[in-house]
Design a protein around this motif. Structure first.
Motif, PDB file in Angstrom:
ATOM      1  N   TYR A   1       1.079   4.983 -41.748  1.00 20.51           N
ATOM      2  CA  TYR A   1       0.935   6.327 -41.207  1.00 20.51           C
ATOM      3  C   TYR A   1       2.319   6.948 -41.033  1.00 20.51           C
ATOM      4  O   TYR A   1       3.133   6.437 -40.271  1.00 20.51           O
ATOM      5  N   GLN A   2       2.556   8.052 -41.697  1.00 20.22           N
ATOM      6  CA  GLN A   2       3.852   8.703 -41.626  1.00 20.22           C
ATOM      7  C   GLN A   2       3.802  10.086 -40.989  1.00 20.22           C
ATOM      8  O   GLN A   2       4.833  10.715 -40.804  1.00 20.22           O
ATOM      9  N   SER A   3       2.611  10.555 -40.629  1.00 18.47           N
ATOM     10  CA  SER A   3       2.514  11.922 -40.102  1.00 18.47           C
ATOM     11  C   SER A   3       3.130  12.061 -38.726  1.00 18.47           C
ATOM     12  O   SER A   3       3.416  13.162 -38.276  1.00 18.47           O
ATOM     13  N   GLY A   4       3.358  10.935 -38.041  1.00 19.61           N
ATOM     14  CA  GLY A   4       3.978  11.006 -36.722  1.00 19.61           C
ATOM     15  C   GLY A   4       5.451  10.706 -36.763  1.00 19.61           C
ATOM     16  O   GLY A   4       6.103  10.609 -35.734  1.00 19.61           O
TER      17      GLY A   4
ATOM     18  N   THR B   1      -3.589  17.805 -36.583  1.00 19.03           N
ATOM     19  CA  THR B   1      -4.414  17.820 -37.790  1.00 19.03           C
ATOM     20  C   THR B   1      -5.491  16.746 -37.698  1.00 19.03           C
ATOM     21  O   THR B   1      -5.434  15.838 -36.863  1.00 19.03           O
ATOM     22  N   GLU B   2      -6.460  16.830 -38.586  1.00 14.90           N
ATOM     23  CA  GLU B   2      -7.530  15.829 -38.634  1.00 14.90           C
ATOM     24  C   GLU B   2      -6.965  14.440 -38.855  1.00 14.90           C
ATOM     25  O   GLU B   2      -7.411  13.464 -38.246  1.00 14.90           O
ATOM     26  N   ARG B   3      -5.957  14.342 -39.721  1.00 14.33           N
ATOM     27  CA  ARG B   3      -5.323  13.059 -40.014  1.00 14.33           C
ATOM     28  C   ARG B   3      -4.591  12.514 -38.784  1.00 14.33           C
ATOM     29  O   ARG B   3      -4.682  11.320 -38.474  1.00 14.33           O
ATOM     30  N   GLN B   4      -3.873  13.360 -38.084  1.00 13.07           N
ATOM     31  CA  GLN B   4      -3.146  12.922 -36.898  1.00 13.07           C
ATOM     32  C   GLN B   4      -4.098  12.452 -35.801  1.00 13.07           C
ATOM     33  O   GLN B   4      -3.821  11.470 -35.101  1.00 13.07           O
TER      34      GLN B   4
ATOM     35  N   THR C   1      -9.964  15.426 -26.286  1.00 11.57           N
ATOM     36  CA  THR C   1      -8.691  16.066 -25.921  1.00 11.57           C
ATOM     37  C   THR C   1      -7.836  16.279 -27.151  1.00 11.57           C
ATOM     38  O   THR C   1      -7.184  17.321 -27.299  1.00 11.57           O
ATOM     39  N   LEU C   2      -7.825  15.319 -28.055  1.00 11.37           N
ATOM     40  CA  LEU C   2      -7.062  15.481 -29.295  1.00 11.37           C
ATOM     41  C   LEU C   2      -7.604  16.651 -30.110  1.00 11.37           C
ATOM     42  O   LEU C   2      -6.837  17.411 -30.716  1.00 11.37           O
ATOM     43  N   LEU C   3      -8.924  16.790 -30.115  1.00 14.34           N
ATOM     44  CA  LEU C   3      -9.539  17.873 -30.886  1.00 14.34           C
ATOM     45  C   LEU C   3      -9.206  19.250 -30.323  1.00 14.34           C
ATOM     46  O   LEU C   3      -9.212  20.247 -31.049  1.00 14.34           O
ATOM     47  N   GLN C   4      -8.910  19.307 -29.015  1.00 19.63           N
ATOM     48  CA  GLN C   4      -8.559  20.586 -28.392  1.00 19.63           C
ATOM     49  C   GLN C   4      -7.105  20.964 -28.632  1.00 19.63           C
ATOM     50  O   GLN C   4      -6.684  22.069 -28.304  1.00 19.63           O
TER      51      GLN C   4
ATOM     52  N   ARG D   1       3.410  15.495 -29.385  1.00 18.01           N
ATOM     53  CA  ARG D   1       2.340  14.551 -29.692  1.00 18.01           C
ATOM     54  C   ARG D   1       2.206  13.493 -28.603  1.00 18.01           C
ATOM     55  O   ARG D   1       1.106  13.067 -28.259  1.00 18.01           O
ATOM     56  N   LYS D   2       3.351  13.080 -28.060  1.00 16.79           N
ATOM     57  CA  LYS D   2       3.325  12.083 -26.995  1.00 16.79           C
ATOM     58  C   LYS D   2       2.602  12.624 -25.762  1.00 16.79           C
ATOM     59  O   LYS D   2       1.799  11.931 -25.138  1.00 16.79           O
ATOM     60  N   LYS D   3       2.858  13.894 -25.422  1.00 21.31           N
ATOM     61  CA  LYS D   3       2.206  14.506 -24.265  1.00 21.31           C
ATOM     62  C   LYS D   3       0.703  14.640 -24.487  1.00 21.31           C
ATOM     63  O   LYS D   3      -0.099  14.423 -23.571  1.00 21.31           O
ATOM     64  N   VAL D   4       0.312  15.031 -25.691  1.00 19.38           N
ATOM     65  CA  VAL D   4      -1.114  15.156 -26.004  1.00 19.38           C
ATOM     66  C   VAL D   4      -1.801  13.794 -25.881  1.00 19.38           C
ATOM     67  O   VAL D   4      -2.894  13.666 -25.314  1.00 19.38           O
ATOM     68  N   TYR D   5      -1.148  12.775 -26.402  1.00 21.18           N
ATOM     69  CA  TYR D   5      -1.690  11.411 -26.386  1.00 21.18           C
ATOM     70  C   TYR D   5      -1.879  10.928 -24.950  1.00 21.18           C
ATOM     71  O   TYR D   5      -2.949  10.403 -24.588  1.00 21.18           O
TER      72      TYR D   5
END
Length: 462
Positions: free
Chosen positions: A110-113, A262-265, A255-258, A124-128
Motif C-alpha cells: 500500500y503506497q497511498s499513505g 478515497t475508496e482505496r485509502q 467515520t472514514l466514509l465521512q 489521515r492520522k487524525k481521521v484514523y
C-alpha cells in the motif's frame, strides 16, 4: 531492500526493512560504539539471526556497548537507544508517521499513505484516530456483550477445566474488532470464521514468507497468500460500499466514509486496523490474564477496586478512567511482557545524544524491550508488580516510551479498552488459577506473543 533469504529472523526485522526501503541508503561513519558489519552486504544481519530475535540481539548489544550503541543493517548505520535518559534526549521531528503503520502498509504493497506530504499524513492520522474513538463511544455495549458472552462460557466450565487463553482471546478480539470496525454483518460466526482464516494467512506470511524469501519459492503458499489478501480487500471494499449506501455513522469504517479519503485509502486503513487491532488486543488480554493468574493478591486488589467503583454494575466507558489500579495492571502487563519490544524512527536531521552525533538518515531504534526491564529505571524489573505505577516517576517513564499519553498508538489505546472491559467483567465473577509447571516462553516479534498455548483454570467467586 535487502535480500532476506536468511532463515528464522524475527518478524521485527521487517520493520527495519520497510523503513529502509522508503529512504535512501547511507554509509556514513560514526563514532558511536558498536559492532562492525560482519558482512559487506547484510551488515550484522547474521548476528541477529544467531541471537534468535532482534530483541535478544539488542539486549546483548547494549550489555556490550552501553545505552547508545550502533550496528549495521545491510549498508545502513543503525543506532539503538537502550535507556530512558537517552530516549529523553532524542528529539526527532518526524512525529507525523507511525512506524508500525508504515511497515504494515509497505509490506502489503500500500503506497497511498506514503509520500503524500506532512500535512496529508497528519490529516489521515487524525481521521484514523477519530474513527477509533468514535466507534468506542458508539459501540461500547457491543464490546461488553462479546466479553460477557465469553465470561459466561467460562463460568459454565467445571473448576478443573483447562482454558486455552490464546485461542479464546484471539476469538474475542476478532469478534470485537470486526463488529466495531465493520458493523453488524460480523455478528454471525460464519463471517468471523472467514475473516479469521484470511487474517491468519496474511499475518503469518507477512511475518515469515516475506522475511526468509520462502514465499516467492512456493507457488502454493504465494497463491494462498494472494488469495487471502484479495478476499480480505474485496470484503473490506464491499462492506465500505454497503455502509456508504446505508448512511449509518456508528462504526470505524463509517467515520472514514465521512472524510475525504478515497475508496482505496478507506480499505487500507480498515485493513491495518483489523489486522493490527486483533493481534495487539488479543496479546494484551492474554498476557494480562496470565499474569493475574500468578498473583491472587493482585486479583483481590483489582476486585476490591471494581467493587468500590462499579459495585454490582457492569463497567461503562465513563467509569474506565476511575479504574486506576486496573490501568496499573495493564501498564505492568505491557512492561513485563515487553508487549512491543522495538520502535524505530528515521533521523531526518543530524542529532545528538550524550556526546554522540547521530548522522542524518540514520535509522534510530528505540530498544523498548531493553528499557522496559532496565534495573536503573524499574526496581525488580522482572517481577510483575502493578504497584510500581503508583509512583509518578514510573508513570512518566512509561509515557515517554509511548505506552501512555498522547503518543500511544491508536491500536494499543483500543486494546487497553478491550482489556479493561475483559478484566472488569471477569474478575468480578471469577478467580484465575495458574497451571503448575507451565512455563511461558515469548516470541519477541513486533508484538510479544506466547510461543505456545497458555492455559488457566477458573473458579467462581463466592
Amino acid at each position: 531492500m535487502l535480500d532476506f533469504a536468511i532463515f528464522a529472523v524475527t518478524f521485527v526485522i521487517i520493520l527495519l526493512g520497510a523503513v529502509l526501503y522508503l529512504y535512501p541508503s547511507s554509509r556514513r561513519a560514526s563514532g558511536i560504539p558498536g559492532l562492525n558489519p560482519t558482512d559487506e552486504k547484510d551488515g550484522n544481519l547474521q548476528d541477529i539471526v544467531n541471537k534468535g530475535s532482534l530483541h535478544e540481539f539488542l539486549v546483548s548489544l547494549h550489555e556490550d556497548f552501553g545505552s547508545v550503541a550502533s550496528f549495521w543493517f545491510g549498508r545502513r548505520l543503525v543506532v539503538s537507544l537502550g535507556s530512558v535518559n537517552q530516549l529523553r534526549q532524542h528529539i526527532n521531528p518526524n512525529h507525523t508517521t507511525d512506524s508500525f503503520e508504515t511497515m504494515l502498509k509497505s509490506l502489503l504493497g500500500y503506497q497511498s499513505g506514503i509520500g503524500g506530504g506532512a500535512n496529508e499524513t497528519v490529516r489521515r492520522k487524525k481521521v484514523y484516530e477519530s474513527a477509533i474513538n468514535n466507534t468506542l463511544k458508539n459501540n461500547f455495549p457491543i464490546m461488553l456483550e462479546v466479553v460477557e458472552e465469553l465470561v459466561g462460557k467460562w463460568k459454565s466450565f467445571p473448576d478443573a477445566q483447562h482454558i486455552p487463553l490464546c485461542a479464546h482471546l484471539l476469538g474475542l478480539s476478532m469478534k470485537t474488532v470486526t463488529q466495531l470496525a465493520l458493523g453488524e454483518c460480523f455478528r454471525g460466526d460464519t463471517e468471523v470464521i472467514s475473516f479469521r482464516k484470511n487474517h491468519e494467512v496474511i499475518w503469518s506470511e507477512i511475518g515469515k514468507g516475506y522475511l526468509d524469501g520462502s514465499l516467492e519459492k512456493s507457488s502454493i503458499r504465494k497463491g494462498r497468500y494472494e488469495k487471502a489478501l484479495s478476499e480480505m480487500e474485496s470484503m473490506l471494499l464491499s462492506v465500505a460500499k454497503k455502509r456508504k449506501v446505508q448512511g449509518k455513522q456508528t462504526v470505524f469504517v463509517d467515520t472514514l466514509l465521512q472524510s475525504s479519503l478515497t475508496e482505496r485509502q478507506i480499505m487500507e486503513d480498515c485493513m491495518v486496523f483489523t489486522l493490527a487491532g486483533c493481534v495487539i488486543a488479543a496479546n494484551l488480554c492474554t498476557w494480562a490474564l496470565h499474569f493475574l493468574s500468578t498473583s491472587e493478591e493482585v486479583q483481590d486488589k483489582l476486585y476490591q477496586e471494581l467493587q468500590d467503583v462499579l459495585g454490582s454494575d457492569p463497567v461503562s466507558l465513563d467509569k474506565i478512567p476511575q479504574l486506576r489500579y486496573c490501568q496499573q495492571v495493564l501498564n505492568e502487563t505491557v512492561r513485563t511482557a515487553k508487549l512491543t519490544p522495538v520502535a524505530a524512527r528515521l533521523q531526518e536531521v543530524e542529532g545528538k545524544v550524550d556526546q554522540h552525533v547521530i548522522p542524518k538518515e540514520t535509522l534510530v531504534i528505540y530498544a523498548l524491550g531493553v528499557v522496559l526491564q532496565d534495573s536503573d529505571t524499574w526496581s525488580t524489573p522482572y517481577r510483575f508488580d502493578p504497584d510500581r505505577f503508583e509512583e509518578e516517576s514510573a508513570r512518566k517513564s512509561f509515557c515517554l516510551l509511548g505506552f501512555s499519553g498522547s503518543q500511544t498508538c491508536p491500536e494499543l489505546s483500543f486494546a487497553y479498552t478491550v482489556a479493561t472491559v475483559l478484566l472488569s467483567t471477569l474478575v468480578q465473577q471469577l478467580k484465575l488459577h495458574q497451571l503448575k509447571g507451565q512455563v511461558m516462553e515469548v516470541r519477541s516479534e513486533l508484538v510479544a506473543t506466547p510461543k505456545d498455548e497458555t492455559w488457566v483454570t477458573v473458579s467462581k467467586r463466592s
